[in-house]
Design a protein around this motif. Sequence first.
Motif, PDB file in Angstrom:
ATOM      1  N   ILE A 293     -17.122   0.127  -4.743  1.00 24.89           N
ATOM      2  CA  ILE A 293     -16.228  -0.382  -5.900  1.00 24.89           C
ATOM      3  C   ILE A 293     -14.830  -0.090  -5.789  1.00 24.89           C
ATOM      4  CG2 ILE A 293     -15.751  -0.916  -8.436  1.00 24.89           C
ATOM      5  CD1 ILE A 293     -18.946  -1.373  -8.626  1.00 24.89           C
ATOM      6  N   GLU A 294     -14.699   1.363  -5.840  1.00 23.05           N
ATOM      7  CA  GLU A 294     -13.457   1.874  -5.639  1.00 23.05           C
ATOM      8  C   GLU A 294     -12.728   1.551  -4.325  1.00 23.05           C
ATOM      9  OE1 GLU A 294     -11.671   3.741  -8.074  1.00 23.05           O
ATOM     10  OE2 GLU A 294     -13.355   3.115  -9.148  1.00 23.05           O
ATOM     11  N   ASP A 295     -13.532   1.773  -3.286  1.00 26.92           N
ATOM     12  CA  ASP A 295     -12.837   1.351  -1.926  1.00 26.92           C
ATOM     13  C   ASP A 295     -12.452  -0.341  -2.071  1.00 26.92           C
ATOM     14  OD1 ASP A 295     -12.218   1.740   0.728  1.00 26.92           O
ATOM     15  OD2 ASP A 295     -13.871   0.801   1.430  1.00 26.92           O
ATOM     16  N   LEU A 296     -13.151  -1.127  -2.404  1.00 32.50           N
ATOM     17  CA  LEU A 296     -12.862  -2.498  -2.730  1.00 32.50           C
ATOM     18  C   LEU A 296     -11.744  -2.799  -3.667  1.00 32.50           C
ATOM     19  CD1 LEU A 296     -16.305  -4.190  -2.964  1.00 32.50           C
ATOM     20  CD2 LEU A 296     -14.663  -4.562  -1.026  1.00 32.50           C
ATOM     21  N   LYS A 297     -11.389  -1.852  -4.716  1.00 39.50           N
ATOM     22  CA  LYS A 297     -10.413  -2.093  -5.528  1.00 39.50           C
ATOM     23  C   LYS A 297      -8.979  -1.568  -4.574  1.00 39.50           C
ATOM     24  CE  LYS A 297     -12.514  -0.976 -10.078  1.00 39.50           C
ATOM     25  NZ  LYS A 297     -12.497  -0.120 -11.296  1.00 39.50           N
ATOM     26  N   LYS A 298      -9.321  -0.394  -3.922  1.00 37.61           N
ATOM     27  CA  LYS A 298      -8.222  -0.077  -2.997  1.00 37.61           C
ATOM     28  C   LYS A 298      -7.822  -1.145  -2.124  1.00 37.61           C
ATOM     29  CE  LYS A 298      -9.076   4.914  -3.666  1.00 37.61           C
ATOM     30  NZ  LYS A 298      -9.567   6.166  -2.922  1.00 37.61           N
ATOM     31  N   GLN A 299      -8.810  -1.474  -1.313  1.00 32.54           N
ATOM     32  CA  GLN A 299      -8.282  -2.582  -0.522  1.00 32.54           C
ATOM     33  C   GLN A 299      -7.805  -3.918  -0.996  1.00 32.54           C
ATOM     34  OE1 GLN A 299     -11.871  -3.534   1.732  1.00 32.54           O
ATOM     35  NE2 GLN A 299     -12.246  -1.479   2.630  1.00 32.54           N
ATOM     36  N   SER A 300      -8.103  -4.134  -2.243  1.00 29.44           N
ATOM     37  CA  SER A 300      -7.580  -5.478  -2.779  1.00 29.44           C
ATOM     38  C   SER A 300      -6.439  -5.052  -3.118  1.00 29.44           C
ATOM     39  CB  SER A 300      -8.459  -5.899  -4.163  1.00 29.44           C
ATOM     40  OG  SER A 300      -8.636  -4.924  -5.301  1.00 29.44           O
TER      41      SER A 300
ATOM     42  N   VAL B 209      -4.130  -2.996  -1.640  1.00 26.77           N
ATOM     43  CA  VAL B 209      -3.545  -3.030  -0.602  1.00 26.77           C
ATOM     44  C   VAL B 209      -3.342  -4.484  -0.278  1.00 26.77           C
ATOM     45  CG1 VAL B 209      -3.489  -2.660   1.825  1.00 26.77           C
ATOM     46  CG2 VAL B 209      -4.216  -0.768   0.364  1.00 26.77           C
ATOM     47  N   PHE B 210      -4.321  -5.511  -0.147  1.00 27.46           N
ATOM     48  CA  PHE B 210      -4.267  -6.757   0.147  1.00 27.46           C
ATOM     49  C   PHE B 210      -3.302  -7.607  -0.711  1.00 27.46           C
ATOM     50  CE2 PHE B 210      -5.714 -11.338  -0.294  1.00 27.46           C
ATOM     51  CZ  PHE B 210      -5.737 -11.634   0.807  1.00 27.46           C
ATOM     52  N   ARG B 211      -3.232  -7.125  -2.054  1.00 21.93           N
ATOM     53  CA  ARG B 211      -2.470  -8.047  -2.925  1.00 21.93           C
ATOM     54  C   ARG B 211      -1.038  -7.558  -2.730  1.00 21.93           C
ATOM     55  NH1 ARG B 211      -1.944  -6.668  -9.246  1.00 21.93           N
ATOM     56  NH2 ARG B 211      -0.790  -8.528  -9.987  1.00 21.93           N
ATOM     57  N   THR B 212      -0.905  -6.314  -2.449  1.00 19.25           N
ATOM     58  CA  THR B 212       0.493  -5.875  -2.062  1.00 19.25           C
ATOM     59  C   THR B 212       1.074  -6.509  -0.983  1.00 19.25           C
ATOM     60  OG1 THR B 212       0.205  -3.560  -3.237  1.00 19.25           O
ATOM     61  CG2 THR B 212       2.045  -3.731  -1.729  1.00 19.25           C
ATOM     62  N   ARG B 213       0.375  -6.342   0.108  1.00 19.76           N
ATOM     63  CA  ARG B 213       0.655  -6.973   1.458  1.00 19.76           C
ATOM     64  C   ARG B 213       0.802  -8.592   1.182  1.00 19.76           C
ATOM     65  NH1 ARG B 213      -3.372  -3.767   5.925  1.00 19.76           N
ATOM     66  NH2 ARG B 213      -2.636  -1.999   5.886  1.00 19.76           N
ATOM     67  N   PHE B 214      -0.005  -9.020   0.589  1.00 21.30           N
ATOM     68  CA  PHE B 214      -0.107 -10.533   0.390  1.00 21.30           C
ATOM     69  C   PHE B 214       1.336 -10.961  -0.455  1.00 21.30           C
ATOM     70  CE2 PHE B 214      -1.424 -14.637  -1.542  1.00 21.30           C
ATOM     71  CZ  PHE B 214      -1.590 -15.546  -0.411  1.00 21.30           C
ATOM     72  N   LYS B 215       1.592  -9.884  -1.514  1.00 22.16           N
ATOM     73  CA  LYS B 215       2.895 -10.255  -2.306  1.00 22.16           C
ATOM     74  C   LYS B 215       4.207 -10.260  -1.480  1.00 22.16           C
ATOM     75  CE  LYS B 215       4.949  -8.605  -6.685  1.00 22.16           C
ATOM     76  NZ  LYS B 215       4.940  -7.695  -7.551  1.00 22.16           N
ATOM     77  N   MET B 216       4.088  -9.058  -0.309  1.00 21.85           N
ATOM     78  CA  MET B 216       5.253  -8.711   0.268  1.00 21.85           C
ATOM     79  C   MET B 216       5.309  -9.875   1.410  1.00 21.85           C
ATOM     80  SD  MET B 216       4.606  -4.713   0.970  1.00 21.85           S
ATOM     81  CE  MET B 216       5.556  -4.762   2.549  1.00 21.85           C
ATOM     82  N   LEU B 217       4.361 -10.532   1.744  1.00 20.87           N
ATOM     83  CA  LEU B 217       4.215 -11.564   2.585  1.00 20.87           C
ATOM     84  C   LEU B 217       4.952 -12.911   2.001  1.00 20.87           C
ATOM     85  CD1 LEU B 217       3.583 -12.991   5.465  1.00 20.87           C
ATOM     86  CD2 LEU B 217       1.503 -13.456   4.622  1.00 20.87           C
TER      87      LEU B 217
END
Length: 179
Positions: free
Chosen positions: A118-125, A127-135
């Motif tokens: 769960i913690e790993d998924l939170k971190k990945q989400s 990171v994904f959110r940040t990357r998606f936001k940056m994109l």
Amino acid sequence: MPLTPLDIHNKEFTRGFRGYDEDEVNEFLDQIIKDFELLLREKKELEEKYSQLTDRLGHFTNIEETLNKSIVIAQEAGEEVKRNSQKEAKLIVKEAEKNADRIVNEALGKARRIAFDIEDLKKQSKVFRTRFKMLIEAQLDLIENDDWDELLDYEKDATDFISVKDEENESRSVSSSRS
């Protein structure tokens, strides 16, 4: 040595002068013989009965001893069964406790793994959110860029491209014929 009825019957008394009346003495002796024979028979019967009762008593004493031994053996066997049952119950409880500990430990391990996942998924989400936001921000920057305006303002005719293309083709053919 005890007297027998025959001893009494055969007993001869010496005769004296004015002694006892012989018929009366014989009659009395006959009565004693009968009573003595009766007493001897009763004694014999009682001795036989005593012997039988003694035998029976011995038999019942043997039965009693056997029963007592059987009771002691049964008590010992019962105690042994009880001890074995208690040992087996303790082993079953220990085994159940081991299984319960194992199950709890496995569950805790799974819970930890799930928590880490769960913690790993939170971190990945994140990171994904940040990357998606940056994109998306980069795409928005591209859309808001002034280059779009320049493209729309750019005026070039397609015929200009055709003539430039023809010139390029001619220069290639001239170069190839020279070679």
